[in-house]
Design a protein around this motif. Sequence first.
Motif, mmCIF file in Angstrom:
data_model
loop_
_atom_site.group_PDB
_atom_site.id
_atom_site.type_symbol
_atom_site.label_atom_id
_atom_site.label_comp_id
_atom_site.label_asym_id
_atom_site.label_seq_id
_atom_site.Cartn_x
_atom_site.Cartn_y
_atom_site.Cartn_z
ATOM 1 N N PRO A 94 -12.568 5.661 6.014
ATOM 2 C CA PRO A 94 -13.009 4.372 6.583
ATOM 3 C C PRO A 94 -13.128 3.272 5.526
ATOM 4 O O PRO A 94 -12.819 2.119 5.793
ATOM 5 C CB PRO A 94 -14.372 4.686 7.199
ATOM 6 C CG PRO A 94 -14.371 6.136 7.439
ATOM 7 C CD PRO A 94 -13.495 6.734 6.382
ATOM 8 N N PHE A 95 -13.556 3.625 4.331
ATOM 9 C CA PHE A 95 -13.655 2.640 3.259
ATOM 10 C C PHE A 95 -12.276 2.117 2.887
ATOM 11 O O PHE A 95 -12.086 0.907 2.711
ATOM 12 C CB PHE A 95 -14.339 3.251 2.042
ATOM 13 C CG PHE A 95 -14.387 2.326 0.860
ATOM 14 C CD1 PHE A 95 -15.293 1.287 0.825
ATOM 15 C CD2 PHE A 95 -13.517 2.502 -0.204
ATOM 16 C CE1 PHE A 95 -15.338 0.426 -0.259
ATOM 17 C CE2 PHE A 95 -13.556 1.652 -1.293
ATOM 18 C CZ PHE A 95 -14.469 0.615 -1.321
ATOM 19 N N TRP A 96 -11.308 3.014 2.769
ATOM 20 C CA TRP A 96 -9.934 2.613 2.445
ATOM 21 C C TRP A 96 -9.386 1.674 3.524
ATOM 22 O O TRP A 96 -8.726 0.687 3.223
ATOM 23 C CB TRP A 96 -9.041 3.844 2.329
ATOM 24 C CG TRP A 96 -9.119 4.511 1.005
ATOM 25 C CD1 TRP A 96 -10.148 5.286 0.529
ATOM 26 C CD2 TRP A 96 -8.158 4.455 -0.037
ATOM 27 N NE1 TRP A 96 -9.870 5.720 -0.734
ATOM 28 C CE2 TRP A 96 -8.642 5.230 -1.102
ATOM 29 C CE3 TRP A 96 -6.926 3.844 -0.170
ATOM 30 C CZ2 TRP A 96 -7.937 5.387 -2.280
ATOM 31 C CZ3 TRP A 96 -6.222 4.014 -1.349
ATOM 32 C CH2 TRP A 96 -6.730 4.774 -2.380
ATOM 33 N N MET A 97 -9.634 2.002 4.789
ATOM 34 C CA MET A 97 -9.137 1.164 5.881
ATOM 35 C C MET A 97 -9.837 -0.194 5.901
ATOM 36 O O MET A 97 -9.229 -1.212 6.211
ATOM 37 C CB MET A 97 -9.305 1.871 7.227
ATOM 38 C CG MET A 97 -8.431 3.099 7.388
ATOM 39 S SD MET A 97 -6.670 2.754 7.286
ATOM 40 C CE MET A 97 -6.273 3.329 5.644
ATOM 41 N N SER A 98 -11.116 -0.212 5.557
ATOM 42 C CA SER A 98 -11.839 -1.484 5.470
ATOM 43 C C SER A 98 -11.269 -2.353 4.359
ATOM 44 O O SER A 98 -11.116 -3.570 4.521
ATOM 45 C CB SER A 98 -13.328 -1.239 5.205
ATOM 46 O OG SER A 98 -13.899 -0.526 6.265
ATOM 47 N N CYS A 99 -10.935 -1.734 3.241
ATOM 48 C CA CYS A 99 -10.318 -2.483 2.141
ATOM 49 C C CYS A 99 -8.940 -3.001 2.543
ATOM 50 O O CYS A 99 -8.581 -4.141 2.214
ATOM 51 C CB CYS A 99 -10.213 -1.602 0.899
ATOM 52 S SG CYS A 99 -11.805 -1.253 0.143
#
Length: 117
Positions: free
Chosen positions: A30-35
């Motif tokens: 989820p962090f990667w997708m948010s970035c």
Amino acid sequence: MRPMMKVPVTDLYKLKPLAIWRTFATDSFPFWMSCAYLFFEYVRPQAIWPIFSVYPYWARTFLLLALIGWIFDKQKQFVWTKITTGIFVFLLVIILSSMNAYWPDISLSKFIDFFNW
């Protein structure tokens, strides 16, 4: 449990690329997708390189993937703060005002613009 950050914080403060990459690489989907969402929303590579303009919904897709990834993340942590409360109140106001607008269909079609705020 997520792996502990083995990079000294001082290296992050010095903006060392390898330290930043090691810290970034150990984070969740989820962090990667948010970035990726932030990158496509604010840098807008689809406006720079024509190859990305083939698919016009990059930012929405990454935002949806981040939400799905967060829902299925076994290690997710949700912390309720005053900022979280304010964002949800703002979201509620937007939903209610969109439903009661003069032209609700136009208002709801622009609902995704809320995430730019």
